[in-house]
Design a protein around this motif. Structure first.
Motif, PDB file in Angstrom:
ATOM      1  N   ASP A 199       0.831  -1.208   0.000  1.00  0.00           N
ATOM      2  CA  ASP A 199       0.000   0.000   0.000  1.00  0.00           C
ATOM      3  C   ASP A 199       0.864   1.256   0.000  1.00  0.00           C
ATOM      4  O   ASP A 199       0.565   2.229  -0.705  1.00  0.00           O
ATOM      5  N   LEU A 200       1.925   1.230   0.788  1.00  0.00           N
ATOM      6  CA  LEU A 200       2.846   2.367   0.833  1.00  0.00           C
ATOM      7  C   LEU A 200       3.471   2.610  -0.540  1.00  0.00           C
ATOM      8  O   LEU A 200       3.518   3.745  -1.021  1.00  0.00           O
ATOM      9  N   LEU A 201       3.930   1.547  -1.171  1.00  0.00           N
ATOM     10  CA  LEU A 201       4.534   1.679  -2.502  1.00  0.00           C
ATOM     11  C   LEU A 201       3.533   2.211  -3.526  1.00  0.00           C
ATOM     12  O   LEU A 201       3.873   3.067  -4.348  1.00  0.00           O
ATOM     13  N   SER A 202       2.322   1.724  -3.475  1.00  0.00           N
ATOM     14  CA  SER A 202       1.294   2.194  -4.410  1.00  0.00           C
ATOM     15  C   SER A 202       1.015   3.679  -4.215  1.00  0.00           C
ATOM     16  O   SER A 202       0.915   4.437  -5.188  1.00  0.00           O
ATOM     17  N   ALA A 203       0.907   4.093  -2.968  1.00  0.00           N
ATOM     18  CA  ALA A 203       0.641   5.505  -2.677  1.00  0.00           C
ATOM     19  C   ALA A 203       1.808   6.383  -3.116  1.00  0.00           C
ATOM     20  O   ALA A 203       1.607   7.441  -3.731  1.00  0.00           O
ATOM     21  N   ARG A 204       3.013   5.958  -2.822  1.00  0.00           N
ATOM     22  CA  ARG A 204       4.197   6.753  -3.199  1.00  0.00           C
ATOM     23  C   ARG A 204       4.347   6.833  -4.719  1.00  0.00           C
ATOM     24  O   ARG A 204       4.721   7.870  -5.248  1.00  0.00           O
ATOM     25  N   ARG A 205       4.037   5.741  -5.413  1.00  0.00           N
ATOM     26  CA  ARG A 205       4.116   5.789  -6.877  1.00  0.00           C
ATOM     27  C   ARG A 205       3.120   6.807  -7.421  1.00  0.00           C
ATOM     28  O   ARG A 205       3.441   7.596  -8.310  1.00  0.00           O
ATOM     29  N   HIS A 206       1.927   6.795  -6.884  1.00  0.00           N
ATOM     30  CA  HIS A 206       0.903   7.748  -7.306  1.00  0.00           C
ATOM     31  C   HIS A 206       1.374   9.183  -7.034  1.00  0.00           C
ATOM     32  O   HIS A 206       1.229  10.066  -7.887  1.00  0.00           O
ATOM     33  N   GLN A 207       1.949   9.418  -5.863  1.00  0.00           N
ATOM     34  CA  GLN A 207       2.448  10.751  -5.514  1.00  0.00           C
ATOM     35  C   GLN A 207       3.563  11.190  -6.461  1.00  0.00           C
ATOM     36  O   GLN A 207       3.563  12.323  -6.952  1.00  0.00           O
ATOM     37  N   LEU A 208       4.511  10.304  -6.700  1.00  0.00           N
ATOM     38  CA  LEU A 208       5.645  10.648  -7.564  1.00  0.00           C
ATOM     39  C   LEU A 208       5.205  10.890  -9.000  1.00  0.00           C
ATOM     40  O   LEU A 208       5.664  11.836  -9.646  1.00  0.00           O
ATOM     41  N   ASP A 209       4.325  10.028  -9.501  1.00  0.00           N
ATOM     42  CA  ASP A 209       3.843  10.208 -10.877  1.00  0.00           C
ATOM     43  C   ASP A 209       3.124  11.539 -11.037  1.00  0.00           C
ATOM     44  O   ASP A 209       3.236  12.198 -12.067  1.00  0.00           O
ATOM     45  N   GLY A 210       2.388  11.953 -10.019  1.00  0.00           N
ATOM     46  CA  GLY A 210       1.684  13.230 -10.078  1.00  0.00           C
ATOM     47  C   GLY A 210       2.601  14.420  -9.896  1.00  0.00           C
ATOM     48  O   GLY A 210       2.439  15.456 -10.538  1.00  0.00           O
ATOM     49  N   LYS A 211       3.572  14.277  -9.024  1.00  0.00           N
ATOM     50  CA  LYS A 211       4.466  15.393  -8.714  1.00  0.00           C
ATOM     51  C   LYS A 211       5.414  15.714  -9.864  1.00  0.00           C
ATOM     52  O   LYS A 211       5.619  16.877 -10.195  1.00  0.00           O
ATOM     53  N   TYR A 212       6.000  14.704 -10.461  1.00  0.00           N
ATOM     54  CA  TYR A 212       7.033  14.929 -11.467  1.00  0.00           C
ATOM     55  C   TYR A 212       6.414  15.090 -12.856  1.00  0.00           C
ATOM     56  O   TYR A 212       6.608  14.281 -13.744  1.00  0.00           O
ATOM     57  N   ASP A 213       5.694  16.175 -13.004  1.00  0.00           N
ATOM     58  CA  ASP A 213       5.040  16.553 -14.257  1.00  0.00           C
ATOM     59  C   ASP A 213       6.012  17.460 -15.011  1.00  0.00           C
ATOM     60  O   ASP A 213       6.345  18.544 -14.543  1.00  0.00           O
ATOM     61  N   HIS A 214       6.462  17.007 -16.146  1.00  0.00           N
ATOM     62  CA  HIS A 214       7.527  17.705 -16.870  1.00  0.00           C
ATOM     63  C   HIS A 214       6.998  18.633 -17.966  1.00  0.00           C
ATOM     64  O   HIS A 214       7.758  19.117 -18.796  1.00  0.00           O
ATOM     65  N   ARG A 215       5.712  18.912 -17.964  1.00  0.00           N
ATOM     66  CA  ARG A 215       5.180  19.825 -18.980  1.00  0.00           C
ATOM     67  C   ARG A 215       5.666  21.251 -18.704  1.00  0.00           C
ATOM     68  O   ARG A 215       5.684  21.695 -17.552  1.00  0.00           O
ATOM     69  N   ASP A 216       6.050  21.939 -19.760  1.00  0.00           N
ATOM     70  CA  ASP A 216       6.558  23.306 -19.631  1.00  0.00           C
ATOM     71  C   ASP A 216       5.597  24.209 -18.865  1.00  0.00           C
ATOM     72  O   ASP A 216       6.023  25.074 -18.105  1.00  0.00           O
ATOM     73  N   SER A 217       4.315  23.995 -19.062  1.00  0.00           N
ATOM     74  CA  SER A 217       3.310  24.879 -18.471  1.00  0.00           C
ATOM     75  C   SER A 217       3.222  24.771 -16.951  1.00  0.00           C
ATOM     76  O   SER A 217       2.668  25.661 -16.304  1.00  0.00           O
ATOM     77  N   VAL A 218       3.755  23.714 -16.365  1.00  0.00           N
ATOM     78  CA  VAL A 218       3.649  23.543 -14.910  1.00  0.00           C
ATOM     79  C   VAL A 218       5.000  23.453 -14.205  1.00  0.00           C
ATOM     80  O   VAL A 218       5.052  23.308 -12.986  1.00  0.00           O
ATOM     81  N   LEU A 219       6.089  23.556 -14.949  1.00  0.00           N
ATOM     82  CA  LEU A 219       7.413  23.381 -14.340  1.00  0.00           C
ATOM     83  C   LEU A 219       7.697  24.367 -13.213  1.00  0.00           C
ATOM     84  O   LEU A 219       8.329  24.007 -12.221  1.00  0.00           O
ATOM     85  N   ILE A 220       7.244  25.595 -13.348  1.00  0.00           N
ATOM     86  CA  ILE A 220       7.453  26.585 -12.281  1.00  0.00           C
ATOM     87  C   ILE A 220       6.883  26.053 -10.966  1.00  0.00           C
ATOM     88  O   ILE A 220       7.522  26.125  -9.916  1.00  0.00           O
ATOM     89  N   PHE A 221       5.685  25.493 -11.032  1.00  0.00           N
ATOM     90  CA  PHE A 221       5.023  24.980  -9.833  1.00  0.00           C
ATOM     91  C   PHE A 221       5.708  23.717  -9.311  1.00  0.00           C
ATOM     92  O   PHE A 221       5.847  23.530  -8.103  1.00  0.00           O
ATOM     93  N   VAL A 222       6.128  22.865 -10.227  1.00  0.00           N
ATOM     94  CA  VAL A 222       6.836  21.640  -9.838  1.00  0.00           C
ATOM     95  C   VAL A 222       8.143  22.003  -9.138  1.00  0.00           C
ATOM     96  O   VAL A 222       8.447  21.477  -8.062  1.00  0.00           O
TER      97      VAL A 222
END
Length: 108
Positions: free
Chosen positions: A53-76
């Motif tokens: 469960d911990l791994l699943s939650a962390r994967r979800h968090q990481l996948d959401g956090k590391y958004d490499h689109r130019d439009s959101v990089l400032i926020f990331v």
């Protein structure tokens, strides 16, 4: 996450890519270390499912956090600085306006 129309020069894209990779590598290395420690403490099957469960939650968090689109990089980048995975020095070379926005967002 908010989207903004921000253009990134080729030089800035290289700086951003390097900083993005640095933060991701640091955070995932930390996670791997934590998981190794927790895995060594597994005694019963419930411990195993908790780790899953911990791994699943962390994967979800990481996948959401590391958004490499130019439009959101400032926020990331602001989030990564705020969490300690990056430092403003890692972003040197970005336009002063971008650094100012990142700095301001880290204070929120």
């Amino acid at each position: 996450m908010l989207h903004t129309e921000i253009s990134w020069s080729d030089t800035e894209k290289k700086i951003a890519d390097k900083a993005f990779k640095k933060a991701y590598d640091l955070e995932t290395a930390t996670l791997i270390s934590q998981i190794r420690s927790k895995a060594s403490e597994i005694v019963e099957v419930d411990d195993l499912w908790h780790l899953h469960d911990l791994l699943s939650a962390r994967r979800h968090q990481l996948d959401g956090k590391y958004d490499h689109r130019d439009s959101v990089l400032i926020f990331v980048f602001a989030q990564l600085v705020k969490e300690g995975w990056l430092h403003l020095d890692d972003l040197k070379g970005l336009q002063p306006e971008k650094l100012a926005k990142i700095t301001a967002l880290t204070r929120m």
